[in-house]
Scaffold this motif. Structure first.
Motif, PDB file in Angstrom:
ATOM      1  N   THR A  70      -0.457  -4.416  -5.482  1.00 52.36           N
ATOM      2  CA  THR A  70      -0.341  -3.098  -4.853  1.00 52.36           C
ATOM      3  C   THR A  70      -1.690  -2.392  -4.854  1.00 52.36           C
ATOM      4  O   THR A  70      -2.513  -2.595  -5.758  1.00 52.36           O
ATOM      5  N   TYR A  71      -1.904  -1.602  -3.848  1.00 52.11           N
ATOM      6  CA  TYR A  71      -3.012  -0.643  -3.798  1.00 52.11           C
ATOM      7  C   TYR A  71      -2.361   0.732  -3.874  1.00 52.11           C
ATOM      8  O   TYR A  71      -1.796   1.223  -2.893  1.00 52.11           O
ATOM      9  N   SER A  72      -2.400   1.316  -5.056  1.00 50.92           N
ATOM     10  CA  SER A  72      -1.653   2.539  -5.343  1.00 50.92           C
ATOM     11  C   SER A  72      -2.603   3.728  -5.436  1.00 50.92           C
ATOM     12  O   SER A  72      -3.537   3.714  -6.243  1.00 50.92           O
ATOM     13  N   VAL A  73      -2.349   4.728  -4.616  1.00 50.41           N
ATOM     14  CA  VAL A  73      -3.168   5.939  -4.617  1.00 50.41           C
ATOM     15  C   VAL A  73      -2.536   6.957  -5.562  1.00 50.41           C
ATOM     16  O   VAL A  73      -1.390   7.365  -5.375  1.00 50.41           O
ATOM     17  N   PHE A  74      -3.289   7.346  -6.576  1.00 52.23           N
ATOM     18  CA  PHE A  74      -2.822   8.297  -7.579  1.00 52.23           C
ATOM     19  C   PHE A  74      -3.192   9.713  -7.153  1.00 52.23           C
ATOM     20  O   PHE A  74      -4.145   9.911  -6.396  1.00 52.23           O
ATOM     21  N   PRO A  75      -2.467  10.721  -7.638  1.00 50.85           N
ATOM     22  CA  PRO A  75      -2.755  12.103  -7.238  1.00 50.85           C
ATOM     23  C   PRO A  75      -4.048  12.622  -7.838  1.00 50.85           C
ATOM     24  O   PRO A  75      -4.682  11.969  -8.667  1.00 50.85           O
ATOM     25  N   THR A  77       0.857  -1.184   0.000  1.00 48.37           N
ATOM     26  CA  THR A  77       0.000   0.000   0.000  1.00 48.37           C
ATOM     27  C   THR A  77       0.891   1.232   0.000  1.00 48.37           C
ATOM     28  O   THR A  77       1.804   1.347   0.818  1.00 48.37           O
ATOM     29  N   HIS A  78       0.623   2.167  -0.916  1.00 45.98           N
ATOM     30  CA  HIS A  78       1.471   3.355  -1.017  1.00 45.98           C
ATOM     31  C   HIS A  78       0.793   4.399  -1.899  1.00 45.98           C
ATOM     32  O   HIS A  78      -0.232   4.140  -2.531  1.00 45.98           O
ATOM     33  N   SER A  79       1.385   5.571  -1.937  1.00 45.79           N
ATOM     34  CA  SER A  79       0.987   6.629  -2.853  1.00 45.79           C
ATOM     35  C   SER A  79       2.096   6.816  -3.874  1.00 45.79           C
ATOM     36  O   SER A  79       3.280   6.669  -3.542  1.00 45.79           O
ATOM     37  N   ILE A  80       1.738   7.128  -5.108  1.00 42.37           N
ATOM     38  CA  ILE A  80       2.766   7.266  -6.142  1.00 42.37           C
ATOM     39  C   ILE A  80       3.219   8.709  -6.324  1.00 42.37           C
ATOM     40  O   ILE A  80       4.099   8.978  -7.145  1.00 42.37           O
ATOM     41  N   ALA A  81       2.654   9.649  -5.584  1.00 40.83           N
ATOM     42  CA  ALA A  81       2.948  11.060  -5.811  1.00 40.83           C
ATOM     43  C   ALA A  81       3.965  11.626  -4.828  1.00 40.83           C
ATOM     44  O   ALA A  81       4.640  12.606  -5.140  1.00 40.83           O
ATOM     45  N   GLY A  82       4.093  11.048  -3.654  1.00 44.90           N
ATOM     46  CA  GLY A  82       4.996  11.584  -2.644  1.00 44.90           C
ATOM     47  C   GLY A  82       6.425  11.118  -2.857  1.00 44.90           C
ATOM     48  O   GLY A  82       6.833  10.746  -3.954  1.00 44.90           O
ATOM     49  N   GLY A  83       7.218  11.145  -1.791  1.00 45.52           N
ATOM     50  CA  GLY A  83       8.610  10.723  -1.905  1.00 45.52           C
ATOM     51  C   GLY A  83       8.848   9.315  -1.399  1.00 45.52           C
ATOM     52  O   GLY A  83       9.434   8.482  -2.092  1.00 45.52           O
ATOM     53  N   VAL A  96      -4.066  -2.192  -8.095  1.00 48.42           N
ATOM     54  CA  VAL A  96      -5.411  -1.659  -7.900  1.00 48.42           C
ATOM     55  C   VAL A  96      -5.283  -0.142  -7.841  1.00 48.42           C
ATOM     56  O   VAL A  96      -4.650   0.407  -6.936  1.00 48.42           O
ATOM     57  N   VAL A  97      -5.856   0.531  -8.836  1.00 47.53           N
ATOM     58  CA  VAL A  97      -5.700   1.981  -8.985  1.00 47.53           C
ATOM     59  C   VAL A  97      -6.792   2.698  -8.196  1.00 47.53           C
ATOM     60  O   VAL A  97      -7.975   2.410  -8.340  1.00 47.53           O
ATOM     61  N   LEU A  98      -6.377   3.642  -7.373  1.00 50.54           N
ATOM     62  CA  LEU A  98      -7.297   4.496  -6.622  1.00 50.54           C
ATOM     63  C   LEU A  98      -6.802   5.927  -6.792  1.00 50.54           C
ATOM     64  O   LEU A  98      -5.593   6.160  -6.801  1.00 50.54           O
ATOM     65  N   ASP A  99      -7.697   6.875  -6.978  1.00 50.43           N
ATOM     66  CA  ASP A  99      -7.211   8.245  -7.040  1.00 50.43           C
ATOM     67  C   ASP A  99      -8.009   9.152  -6.122  1.00 50.43           C
ATOM     68  O   ASP A  99      -9.193   8.940  -5.870  1.00 50.43           O
ATOM     69  N   ASN A 100      -7.319  10.154  -5.619  1.00 51.21           N
ATOM     70  CA  ASN A 100      -7.887  11.022  -4.586  1.00 51.21           C
ATOM     71  C   ASN A 100      -9.128  11.767  -5.057  1.00 51.21           C
ATOM     72  O   ASN A 100     -10.060  11.996  -4.282  1.00 51.21           O
ATOM     73  N   THR A 101      -9.141  12.160  -6.325  1.00 54.98           N
ATOM     74  CA  THR A 101     -10.298  12.892  -6.839  1.00 54.98           C
ATOM     75  C   THR A 101     -11.559  12.041  -6.756  1.00 54.98           C
ATOM     76  O   THR A 101     -12.607  12.492  -6.290  1.00 54.98           O
ATOM     77  N   ALA A 102     -11.460  10.795  -7.226  1.00 56.86           N
ATOM     78  CA  ALA A 102     -12.618   9.907  -7.212  1.00 56.86           C
ATOM     79  C   ALA A 102     -13.032   9.565  -5.784  1.00 56.86           C
ATOM     80  O   ALA A 102     -14.230   9.502  -5.474  1.00 56.86           O
ATOM     81  N   LEU A 103     -12.068   9.352  -4.900  1.00 53.91           N
ATOM     82  CA  LEU A 103     -12.384   9.015  -3.513  1.00 53.91           C
ATOM     83  C   LEU A 103     -13.099  10.173  -2.811  1.00 53.91           C
ATOM     84  O   LEU A 103     -14.072   9.972  -2.091  1.00 53.91           O
ATOM     85  N   ASN A 104     -12.622  11.386  -3.049  1.00 48.26           N
ATOM     86  CA  ASN A 104     -13.290  12.556  -2.460  1.00 48.26           C
ATOM     87  C   ASN A 104     -14.679  12.758  -3.057  1.00 48.26           C
ATOM     88  O   ASN A 104     -15.611  13.157  -2.353  1.00 48.26           O
ATOM     89  N   ARG A 105     -14.824  12.475  -4.354  1.00 46.44           N
ATOM     90  CA  ARG A 105     -16.142  12.598  -4.989  1.00 46.44           C
ATOM     91  C   ARG A 105     -17.122  11.595  -4.407  1.00 46.44           C
ATOM     92  O   ARG A 105     -18.278  11.924  -4.135  1.00 46.44           O
TER      93      ARG A 105
END
Length: 320
Positions: free
Chosen positions: A168-173, A138-144, A207-216
């Motif tokens: 992977t469960y990858s959180v996209f920006p 589990t991680h985000s692909i946008a940070g460091g 597994v692609v997840l993105d913050n925009t869709a999650l907030n929506r």
């Protein structure tokens, strides 16, 4: 025989999602915050050993590695109600404590510096498994840290365990209508591209997840005016728990990760999956709406764009 899965939580986002994931699994399997099985859950036929192992004192301990380059999130996890659940030997953070500064190269280099320690932790968990099936990252692909250290670990896992599945469960920006929105991190696109290469080459399932869709989803479907990070992470943990249900509860099919993914991935490179979930609820939010849960209604809702946790329309033939 259970096929064990080791979870790697990398960076701030990965550890926050992972923390919610373990709370969800404990609730489903009847495990207390200190790792003791509640009396009503002792006679079940669930496979707790897939994600947990039992210590000598009957505690159930997650097969999880908590990895970060700064101590802030790790310390918060170690001070909350589930602090007794984790194995302290499986917690790692850099002694310098400076983090990766939202820089992929910095996260990758620091992970390389700690290569021996990180791989010793992974090897110890792998040796503690009778029939290891794979890893979940589990991680985000946008940070460091999530991008840099996550990329390093993907390469090393693929090299050290070539026959084990890596999911992977990858959180996209944040993205909006195909155009990236303004970001506080200037190098965010570079972090994403460099991580995407490793996800393409070294992961078996993403597994692609993105913050925009999650907030929506949180604001429109769950009617939360100002969704918190914890509530967003609860949505992700619900999806993670649901996608591993057949691994933890024996049935007639999809009892292991390989069988589950074989029907979803047409060719090795096409392994980026979109997720949908309905009806969606989280523990600390009351939902007053009444739903129909027939098979037809559930399938109809799952295919709606507003139920997909990626900012892509399912009405087009190519999702881009």
């Amino acid at each position: 025989m259970p096929r064990e899965i080791i979870t790697l939580q990398v960076g701030q986002c990965g550890n926050q999602i992972g923390c919610e994931f373990w709370k969800q699994l404990c609730a489903e399997h009847g495990i207390n915050a200190d790792g003791i099985v509640q009396p009503f859950a002792t006679q079940g036929d669930d496979r707790k050993d897939v994600f947990f192992y039992q210590a000598d004192d009957e505690h159930y301990v997650p097969r999880a590695l908590l990895l970060d380059l700064e101590p802030r999130v790790i310390n918060k996890i170690r001070s909350d109600g589930f602090r007794e659940l984790y194995n302290t030997e499986n917690i790692f953070y850099s002694k310098e404590g400076g983090g990766a500064g939202n820089n992929w190269a910095s996260g990758y280099r620091q992970a390389e510096d700690h290569n021996d320690h990180l791989m010793d932790m992974i090897d110890r968990e792998a040796d503690n498994s009778e029939s290891l099936e794979g890893f979940v990252l589990t991680h985000s692909i946008a940070g460091g840290t999530g991008s840099g250290m996550g990329s390093f670990l993907l390469e090393r896992l693929n090299d050290r365990f070539p026959k084990k599945m890596i999911q992977t469960y990858s959180v996209f920006p944040n993205w909006s209508e195909g155009v990236q929105t303004q970001s506080d991190v200037v190098v965010q696109p570079y972090n994403s591209i460099l991580t995407l290469k490793r996800l393409t080459l070294n992961a078996d399932v993403v597994v692609v997840l993105d913050n925009t869709a999650l907030n929506r989803i949180a604001s429109e479907r769950m009617r939360l005016e100002n969704p918190t990070v914890g509530q967003i992470n609860s949505i992700v943990s619900t999806v993670m728990a649901a996608s591993t249900t057949t691994l933890r509860y024996p049935g007639y099919m999809n009892n292991d990760l390989v069988g589950l993914m074989a029907s979803l991935i047409p060719s090795p490179r096409l392994h980026f999956l979109m997720t949908g979930y309905t009806p969606l609820t989280i523990s600390d939010v009351e939902m007053n709406s009444i739903r129909k849960t027939t098979v037809l209604e559930v399938m109809r809702r799952l295919t709606q764009t507003k139920s997909i946790m990626v900012s892509a329309s399912t009405k087009r033939g190519c999702y881009a």
